[in-house]
Design an enzyme around this catalytic site. Structure first.
Site, PDB file in Angstrom:
ATOM      1  N   ASP A  61       0.845  -1.188   0.000  1.00 26.44           N
ATOM      2  CA  ASP A  61       0.000   0.000   0.000  1.00 26.44           C
ATOM      3  C   ASP A  61       0.883   1.242   0.000  1.00 26.44           C
ATOM      4  O   ASP A  61       1.669   1.461   0.931  1.00 26.44           O
ATOM      5  CB  ASP A  61      -0.899  -0.009   1.239  1.00 26.44           C
ATOM      6  CG  ASP A  61      -1.866   1.153   1.256  1.00 26.44           C
ATOM      7  OD1 ASP A  61      -2.662   1.271   0.325  1.00 26.44           O
ATOM      8  OD2 ASP A  61      -1.799   1.948   2.211  1.00 26.44           O
ATOM      9  N   THR A  95      -0.295   4.952  -4.978  1.00 23.08           N
ATOM     10  CA  THR A  95       0.947   4.633  -5.684  1.00 23.08           C
ATOM     11  C   THR A  95       0.955   5.262  -7.069  1.00 23.08           C
ATOM     12  O   THR A  95       1.963   5.836  -7.497  1.00 23.08           O
ATOM     13  CB  THR A  95       1.133   3.112  -5.789  1.00 23.08           C
ATOM     14  OG1 THR A  95       1.121   2.535  -4.483  1.00 23.08           O
ATOM     15  CG2 THR A  95       2.452   2.776  -6.458  1.00 23.08           C
ATOM     16  N   ASP A 386      -9.056   0.673   1.339  1.00 24.48           N
ATOM     17  CA  ASP A 386      -9.036   1.177  -0.039  1.00 24.48           C
ATOM     18  C   ASP A 386     -10.343   0.855  -0.751  1.00 24.48           C
ATOM     19  O   ASP A 386     -10.900   1.692  -1.474  1.00 24.48           O
ATOM     20  CB  ASP A 386      -7.867   0.555  -0.815  1.00 24.48           C
ATOM     21  CG  ASP A 386      -6.508   1.067  -0.337  1.00 24.48           C
ATOM     22  OD1 ASP A 386      -6.486   2.003   0.480  1.00 24.48           O
ATOM     23  OD2 ASP A 386      -5.485   0.524  -0.778  1.00 24.48           O
TER      24      ASP A 386
END
Length: 553
Positions: A61, A95, A386
């Site tokens: 993550d 990311t 998420d």
């Protein structure tokens, strides 16, 4: 006199100016992006973080990695903020946002070497970001809030490549059910989805409870374990005798006087318990303490009492049962009571917890996550967080995009066409922006062990042919229609990533002077005297230069 140098800064100050400052900031941003780049995509790798105490985190993550790293460089910290903003706004795509920011800086570096001015780059990047956002709106797909299939696909896509992937379908169903339960039309507050982590069992044992689980147990063994069709009271106070606000000393000369004091105290506690019973409450949750004598009287009335309940749990209990929290037992009335079909103390993985279930139209739910080890369950928790974020965002916005690198390739082609209409040197910046976006499909290919050039060429050809949803299948290496495959992401994931990455890159590119300052204070509008002398202006708010990327890697 005229030829003597004027010394403004102290001897201990450090200053980096011009191209050296730009190069240093660009390198710092690229280093941050490179540190998380291998975690991107369904075949991304994990990282292990170990602190000085030996505590270990295993995750891929992005925001977790960056927030836990010891990053010293101030420019690198600004890239970390991109990930944190993405996490706060959307919950996923952290990311991707950082990787795009790093590639924007990398592309800018080449143009800076060609003597393209930083402000020209900044202007071109802003124009490109605005055009990209509009282009994304045009290719977005509308989603109805009742379209469970696409919501499931969105939830599953957010978990791809993470530790929860082995039970992705089950968890995606739980996430969608949870978010739909707490949805109030256009407003979705995922704080009403409580995640309870329980070590033991497998991920497949995870379940959704339509109600609230309180990590406490009843205060007395003499109280019932179970209450059916229970009236629930919530008290934001204590069931104890209040202490006086001032110190006082009472001299007791007669044992009868002491007995009278004790009887009066006991009578007050009995009255509290009777008040709870008289309004019809069968379960009471208290955020403070409950006196032993009060426990005894409550048990006699057959009331389940739970003490020291967290305020967050009380809020969820109120939302789930419809109870109205009161500050004291004296204020409690029948109208303040909530309802639950079942309140029971149950054991789960060796711990006792209070389950409040079977509530009417549950608007607060609990997701029980199971896993074999603490590290496994922590990673599943991050994946669920998420997933909750993207489903919430989809319900709020009602627009999604195909994933797998498809939006970035489509945007890249659109921006190259747009660049032809941009005059001046800004055109070069727009083209650089288009090249930078292709870092996402290129990284997906690299992390999957594929040839990035072949994959990118094939993707471009498909998009040139009109297939806006063409993306990269990381498992087969083929270019496929991501819409047909069910790989979707919320529109806001991409727009937020582009906007925050652009802003961070532009801010770093515009810095041409980095000075190691003293303690910087940010002055309020009404309190400018808090700003220390000399702490203003050209430093851009950048504190002491901690040297390179220090303890980052």
């Amino acid at each position: 006199m005229g030829n003597q140098p004027l010394i403004v800064l102290s001897e201990d100050s450090q200053r980096t100016s011009g191209k050296d400052a730009q190069s240093m900031n660009v390198q710092a941003g690229k280093a941050v992006a490179e540190s998380v780049r291998t975690t991107l995509g369904p075949k991304g790798m994990d990282k292990m973080l170990v602190d000085s105490s030996g505590n270990v985190i295993v995750t891929n993550d992005g925001v977790t990695l960056l927030s836990e790293m010891e990053i010293d460089h101030p420019a690198a910290d600004m890239i970390v903020e991109v990930a944190e903003t993405q996490e706060d706004e959307v919950g996923d795509g952290t990311t991707s946002a950082v990787v795009v920011a790093g590639e924007l800086l990398s592309q800018a570096e080449d143009l800076l070497d060609q003597d393209i001015h930083a402000t020209t780059l900044a202007q071109g990047y802003r124009q490109a970001a605005e055009e990209a956002t509009e282009a994304l709106e045009e290719i977005a797909v509308d989603v109805d809030e009742d379209d469970d299939e696409i919501l499931h696909q969105i939830a599953a896509t957010a978990m791809t490549g993470k530790g929860a992937e082995s039970a992705r379908d089950l968890l995606a169903d739980l996430v969608v059910d949870a978010v739909q339960s707490v949805s109030d039309g256009d407003d979705v507050d995922t704080d009403n989805v409580k995640v309870e982590k329980v070590v033991g069992g497998s991920i497949e044992n995870s379940e959704l409870v339509e109600g609230v689980i309180v990590d406490k147990e009843r205060v007395s063994d003499n109280m019932p374990y179970f209450a059916e069709d229970a009236s629930v009271a919530i008290v934001n106070g204590d069931l104890e005798i209040k202490e006086t606000e001032i110190d006082a000393e009472v001299n007791v000369t007669d044992p009868d006087q002491l007995e009278q004091f004790l009887e009066q105290e006991e009578a007050q506690l009995r009255e509290m318990a009777e008040q709870v019973a008289d309004v019809g409450a069968e379960v009471v949750f208290v955020d403070g303490g409950i006196d032993d004598m009060a426990q005894h009287y409550l048990a006699q009335e057959g009331i389940i009492a739970v003490r020291r309940v967290k305020s967050s749990d009380q809020s969820q209990l109120a939302r789930a049962t419809g109870a109205t929290p009161v500050s004291t037992v004296d204020d409690l009335t029948e109208d303040d009571l909530g309802f639950a079909g079942s309140v029971a103390q149950k054991e789960i993985a060796g711990d006792q917890r209070i389950f409040v279930e079977d509530v009417d139209d549950a608007q607060a739910v609990t997701l029980i996550l199971r896993g074999g080890t603490e590290h496994v369950i922590d990673e599943v928790d991050r994946a669920i967080e998420d997933s909750l974020g993207v489903v919430r965002t989809t319900l709020e916005d009602g627009k999604v995009l195909a994933g797998g690198g498809a939006p970035e390739v489509e945007l890249s082609l659109a921006l190259r066409d747009y660049a032809d209409s941009v005059g001046g040197r800004e055109q070069l910046a727009v083209e650089a922006f288009a090249d930078a976006l292709e870092i996402i499909p290129r990284t997906l290919a690299e992390n999957a062990g594929l040839d990035p050039i072949d994959s990118l060429v094939e993707l471009r050809a498909d998009h040139d042919g009109g297939n806006e949803a063409a993306g990269l299948d990381a498992f087969t290496g083929d270019t496929i229609d991501m819409g047909e495959e069910g790989v979707y992401e919320p529109l806001r994931v991409k727009t937020q990533a582009i906007e925050s990455a652009t802003e961070a890159a532009v801010m770093l590119l515009r810095i041409d002077d980095v000075i190691a300052a003293g303690d910087l204070a940010v002055a309020d509008d009404d309190d400018e005297e808090d700003m220390p002398a000399g702490g203003a202006g050209g430093m851009g708010g950048m504190g002491g230069m901690g040297g390179g990327m220090g303890g980052m890697m």
